[in-house]
Motif scaffolding. Structure first.
Motif, PDB file in Angstrom:
ATOM      1  N   PHE A 169      17.961   6.340  37.664  1.00 59.66           N
ATOM      2  CA  PHE A 169      17.682   5.430  38.772  1.00 59.66           C
ATOM      3  C   PHE A 169      16.487   4.536  38.464  1.00 59.66           C
ATOM      4  CE2 PHE A 169      15.538   4.556  42.854  1.00 59.66           C
ATOM      5  CZ  PHE A 169      16.546   3.863  43.488  1.00 59.66           C
ATOM      6  N   ILE A 170      15.431   5.120  37.867  1.00 61.93           N
ATOM      7  CA  ILE A 170      14.245   4.322  37.494  1.00 61.93           C
ATOM      8  C   ILE A 170      14.614   3.303  36.431  1.00 61.93           C
ATOM      9  CG2 ILE A 170      11.964   4.452  36.438  1.00 61.93           C
ATOM     10  CD1 ILE A 170      11.651   7.193  37.760  1.00 61.93           C
ATOM     11  N   TRP A 171      15.438   3.714  35.444  1.00 61.18           N
ATOM     12  CA  TRP A 171      15.864   2.765  34.412  1.00 61.18           C
ATOM     13  C   TRP A 171      16.686   1.642  35.016  1.00 61.18           C
ATOM     14  CZ3 TRP A 171      20.909   1.635  33.066  1.00 61.18           C
ATOM     15  CH2 TRP A 171      21.070   0.808  31.950  1.00 61.18           C
ATOM     16  N   TRP A 172      17.566   1.965  35.964  1.00 63.78           N
ATOM     17  CA  TRP A 172      18.409   0.942  36.584  1.00 63.78           C
ATOM     18  C   TRP A 172      17.578  -0.055  37.374  1.00 63.78           C
ATOM     19  CZ3 TRP A 172      19.607  -0.376  41.681  1.00 63.78           C
ATOM     20  CH2 TRP A 172      20.700  -1.238  41.834  1.00 63.78           C
ATOM     21  N   GLN A 173      16.502   0.418  38.017  1.00 60.28           N
ATOM     22  CA  GLN A 173      15.652  -0.506  38.770  1.00 60.28           C
ATOM     23  C   GLN A 173      14.880  -1.451  37.867  1.00 60.28           C
ATOM     24  OE1 GLN A 173      13.202   1.911  41.389  1.00 60.28           O
ATOM     25  NE2 GLN A 173      14.462   1.343  43.122  1.00 60.28           N
ATOM     26  N   ASN A 174      14.444  -0.983  36.696  1.00 60.64           N
ATOM     27  CA  ASN A 174      13.608  -1.780  35.805  1.00 60.64           C
ATOM     28  C   ASN A 174      14.402  -2.591  34.796  1.00 60.64           C
ATOM     29  OD1 ASN A 174      11.318  -0.748  37.031  1.00 60.64           O
ATOM     30  ND2 ASN A 174      11.161   0.972  35.612  1.00 60.64           N
ATOM     31  N   ARG A 175      15.740  -2.449  34.787  1.00 59.34           N
ATOM     32  CA  ARG A 175      16.514  -3.190  33.787  1.00 59.34           C
ATOM     33  C   ARG A 175      16.558  -4.670  34.139  1.00 59.34           C
ATOM     34  NH1 ARG A 175      21.908  -4.366  34.937  1.00 59.34           N
ATOM     35  NH2 ARG A 175      22.558  -3.787  37.040  1.00 59.34           N
ATOM     36  N   GLU A 176      16.824  -5.502  33.153  1.00 63.52           N
ATOM     37  CA  GLU A 176      16.871  -6.955  33.334  1.00 63.52           C
ATOM     38  C   GLU A 176      18.131  -7.343  34.084  1.00 63.52           C
ATOM     39  OE1 GLU A 176      17.370 -10.886  30.513  1.00 63.52           O
ATOM     40  OE2 GLU A 176      16.497  -9.058  29.703  1.00 63.52           O
ATOM     41  N   PRO A 177      18.028  -8.158  35.123  1.00 59.01           N
ATOM     42  CA  PRO A 177      19.244  -8.541  35.868  1.00 59.01           C
ATOM     43  C   PRO A 177      20.151  -9.422  35.021  1.00 59.01           C
ATOM     44  CG  PRO A 177      17.367  -9.816  36.643  1.00 59.01           C
ATOM     45  CD  PRO A 177      16.822  -8.778  35.684  1.00 59.01           C
ATOM     46  N   ALA A 178      21.418  -9.109  35.032  1.00 56.71           N
ATOM     47  CA  ALA A 178      22.408  -9.875  34.271  1.00 56.71           C
ATOM     48  C   ALA A 178      23.253 -10.698  35.234  1.00 56.71           C
ATOM     49  CB  ALA A 178      23.311  -8.946  33.469  1.00 56.71           C
ATOM     50  N   PRO A 179      23.296 -12.010  35.087  1.00 62.30           N
ATOM     51  CA  PRO A 179      24.080 -12.841  36.012  1.00 62.30           C
ATOM     52  C   PRO A 179      25.571 -12.633  35.816  1.00 62.30           C
ATOM     53  CG  PRO A 179      23.248 -14.159  34.210  1.00 62.30           C
ATOM     54  CD  PRO A 179      22.638 -12.798  34.055  1.00 62.30           C
ATOM     55  N   THR A 180      26.327 -12.813  36.862  1.00 58.78           N
ATOM     56  CA  THR A 180      27.778 -12.656  36.809  1.00 58.78           C
ATOM     57  C   THR A 180      28.416 -13.891  36.193  1.00 58.78           C
ATOM     58  OG1 THR A 180      28.013 -13.579  39.035  1.00 58.78           O
ATOM     59  CG2 THR A 180      27.725 -11.187  38.854  1.00 58.78           C
ATOM     60  N   GLU A 181      29.714 -13.752  35.851  1.00 58.93           N
ATOM     61  CA  GLU A 181      30.426 -14.880  35.240  1.00 58.93           C
ATOM     62  C   GLU A 181      30.587 -16.034  36.216  1.00 58.93           C
ATOM     63  OE1 GLU A 181      34.076 -13.435  33.832  1.00 58.93           O
ATOM     64  OE2 GLU A 181      33.224 -12.136  32.269  1.00 58.93           O
ATOM     65  N   ALA A 182      30.765 -15.718  37.501  1.00 59.40           N
ATOM     66  CA  ALA A 182      30.923 -16.775  38.497  1.00 59.40           C
ATOM     67  C   ALA A 182      29.659 -17.607  38.604  1.00 59.40           C
ATOM     68  CB  ALA A 182      31.290 -16.167  39.845  1.00 59.40           C
ATOM     69  N   GLU A 183      28.474 -16.927  38.601  1.00 57.23           N
ATOM     70  CA  GLU A 183      27.216 -17.670  38.691  1.00 57.23           C
ATOM     71  C   GLU A 183      26.987 -18.515  37.454  1.00 57.23           C
ATOM     72  OE1 GLU A 183      24.469 -14.568  39.318  1.00 57.23           O
ATOM     73  OE2 GLU A 183      24.704 -14.556  41.504  1.00 57.23           O
ATOM     74  N   THR A 184      27.357 -17.967  36.266  1.00 55.78           N
ATOM     75  CA  THR A 184      27.166 -18.718  35.031  1.00 55.78           C
ATOM     76  C   THR A 184      28.033 -19.972  35.004  1.00 55.78           C
ATOM     77  OG1 THR A 184      26.743 -16.640  33.911  1.00 55.78           O
ATOM     78  CG2 THR A 184      27.206 -18.542  32.531  1.00 55.78           C
ATOM     79  N   SER A 185      29.306 -19.813  35.429  1.00 56.22           N
ATOM     80  CA  SER A 185      30.199 -20.974  35.452  1.00 56.22           C
ATOM     81  C   SER A 185      29.736 -22.012  36.466  1.00 56.22           C
ATOM     82  CB  SER A 185      31.619 -20.519  35.778  1.00 56.22           C
ATOM     83  OG  SER A 185      31.656 -19.899  37.059  1.00 56.22           O
TER      84      SER A 185
ATOM     85  N   GLY B  12      13.843 -14.282  31.711  1.00 58.35           N
ATOM     86  CA  GLY B  12      14.109 -12.865  31.486  1.00 58.35           C
ATOM     87  C   GLY B  12      13.310 -12.329  30.301  1.00 58.35           C
ATOM     88  N   LYS B  13      13.338 -13.035  29.157  1.00 51.47           N
ATOM     89  CA  LYS B  13      12.596 -12.624  27.961  1.00 51.47           C
ATOM     90  C   LYS B  13      11.736 -13.803  27.521  1.00 51.47           C
ATOM     91  CE  LYS B  13      16.305  -9.536  26.395  1.00 51.47           C
ATOM     92  NZ  LYS B  13      17.257  -9.246  25.301  1.00 51.47           N
ATOM     93  N   HIS B  14      10.593 -13.939  28.161  1.00 49.00           N
ATOM     94  CA  HIS B  14       9.756 -15.118  27.905  1.00 49.00           C
ATOM     95  C   HIS B  14       9.169 -15.123  26.498  1.00 49.00           C
ATOM     96  CE1 HIS B  14       6.043 -12.725  28.230  1.00 49.00           C
ATOM     97  NE2 HIS B  14       6.700 -12.038  29.168  1.00 49.00           N
ATOM     98  N   TYR B  15       9.046 -13.933  25.887  1.00 47.20           N
ATOM     99  CA  TYR B  15       8.407 -13.824  24.581  1.00 47.20           C
ATOM    100  C   TYR B  15       9.299 -14.344  23.458  1.00 47.20           C
ATOM    101  CZ  TYR B  15      11.109  -9.508  24.958  1.00 47.20           C
ATOM    102  OH  TYR B  15      12.092  -8.589  25.174  1.00 47.20           O
ATOM    103  N   ILE B  16      10.566 -14.663  23.753  1.00 47.28           N
ATOM    104  CA  ILE B  16      11.452 -15.215  22.714  1.00 47.28           C
ATOM    105  C   ILE B  16      11.812 -16.662  23.041  1.00 47.28           C
ATOM    106  CG2 ILE B  16      12.428 -12.957  22.133  1.00 47.28           C
ATOM    107  CD1 ILE B  16      14.864 -13.719  23.800  1.00 47.28           C
ATOM    108  N   VAL B  17      11.074 -17.293  23.964  1.00 49.84           N
ATOM    109  CA  VAL B  17      11.361 -18.670  24.363  1.00 49.84           C
ATOM    110  C   VAL B  17      10.090 -19.507  24.192  1.00 49.84           C
ATOM    111  CG1 VAL B  17      12.171 -20.185  26.203  1.00 49.84           C
ATOM    112  CG2 VAL B  17      13.051 -17.851  26.046  1.00 49.84           C
TER     113      VAL B  17
END
Length: 295
Positions: A126-142, A262-267
């Motif tokens: 549960f703690i891992w799920w709360q801290n994971r990076e949010p992944a956008p859905t395909e509908a939002e991406t399109s 999401g990953k500012h250190y690679i941008v």
């Protein structure tokens, strides 16, 4: 004294002694069953020391005494041996009962331990799920792919309309000058045609300079896949979704911008040609900031 001798010296069981006495007198199981008014199965159970099918202990003792009277056996000795065997059987039953209770207790303790382990694992997930990076859905991406060009190009029609308006003003002025050449020439033949275009040109320059002054540019270079979301000063979302490795995104709009990475250190982020320092943001969380950065 007799019980001590039985406990110290290994002897045959009571049932075996009864069976031996019956065989020595050449009496079959069926004949013995007829004499004791029992079944052949019950006679076999007595001779095998299995008294579970014979009813209460009083009945068992009566059957043993019947054997003793039939074959002239030592009743006192055999009854003493019967009591001794019965006590041993009870002790074994009690030991088995205690062992069963101990195993049941161990099983309950094991189940409790499994429940604790499952609770710890569930909490960790549960703690891992709360801290994971949010992944956008395909509908939002399109939806982002469709909306982004419209936001980036929203400033182009404004400039075009202003240019068209300026051209219409120039055309009207030139038409007026063509329709009334005599009046203009009679009053001011040289200055009137020159002053009218000069009045319209500074207006075009000022509008263009104002437009460029209000537009800021963001350039993001993605060194790996990362999620991004950007809103301009009017609250319009101008970028959203997962950008692939090697993608260079350029945005023009009205500042300030609200940015979430999401990953500012690679941008690598540039604002109006200057590189933005994001080293102070923690690497294990989303980076939320405004451009230009507030001091």
């Amino acid at each position: 004294m007799t019980e001590e001798v039985l406990a110290q010296e290994p002897i045959t069981s009571l049932g075996e002694q009864l069976a031996t006495a019956r065989e020595q007198h050449a009496v079959s199981i069926d004949e013995m069953a007829h004499k004791l008014k029992l079944t052949a199965k019950q006679i076999s159970a007595i001779e095998c020391d299995d008294y579970s099918q014979l009813g209460p202990v009083t009945f068992v003792k009566g059957h043993i005494r019947s054997y003793c009277r039939e074959f002239n056996l030592n009743e006192a000795q055999l009854m003493s041996q019967f009591r001794h065997q019965r006590e041993e059987t009870e002790k074994r039953m009690q030991s088995f009962s205690r062992r069963t209770e101990r195993e049941a207790k161990d099983n309950r303790l094991m189940l409790f331990s499994y429940a604790i382990i499952a609770l710890i694992l569930g909490s960790s997930l549960f703690i891992w799920w709360q801290n994971r990076e949010p992944a956008p859905t395909e509908a939002e991406t399109s939806k982002t792919v469709v909306e982004t060009p419209s936001q980036e190009n929203s400033t182009v029609p404004v400039v075009t309309e202003r240019k068209a308006t300026n051209q219409i003003n120039l055309a009207e002025i030139s038409q007026l000058s063509d329709d009334e050449p005599q009046q203009i020439s009679s009053q001011e033949p040289e200055t009137t045609p020159v002053e009218q275009p000069e009045v319209a040109k500074p207006a075009v320059v000022e509008k263009k300079s104002d437009t460029k002054k209000n537009v800021s540019t963001i350039v993001m270079t993605f060194k790996d896949d990362s999620w991004v979301e950007i809103f301009d000063a009017d609250g319009e979302r101008v970028a959203f979704g997962v950008k692939k490795k090697g993608y260079v995104m350029t945005l023009d709009g009205k500042a300030p911008f609200n940015v979430v990475l999401g990953k500012h250190y690679i941008v690598d982020v540039e604002f109006n040609g200057e590189l933005v320092d994001m080293s102070h943001f923690p690497t294990n969380r989303l980076a939320k900031f405004s451009l230009p950065l507030s001091e």
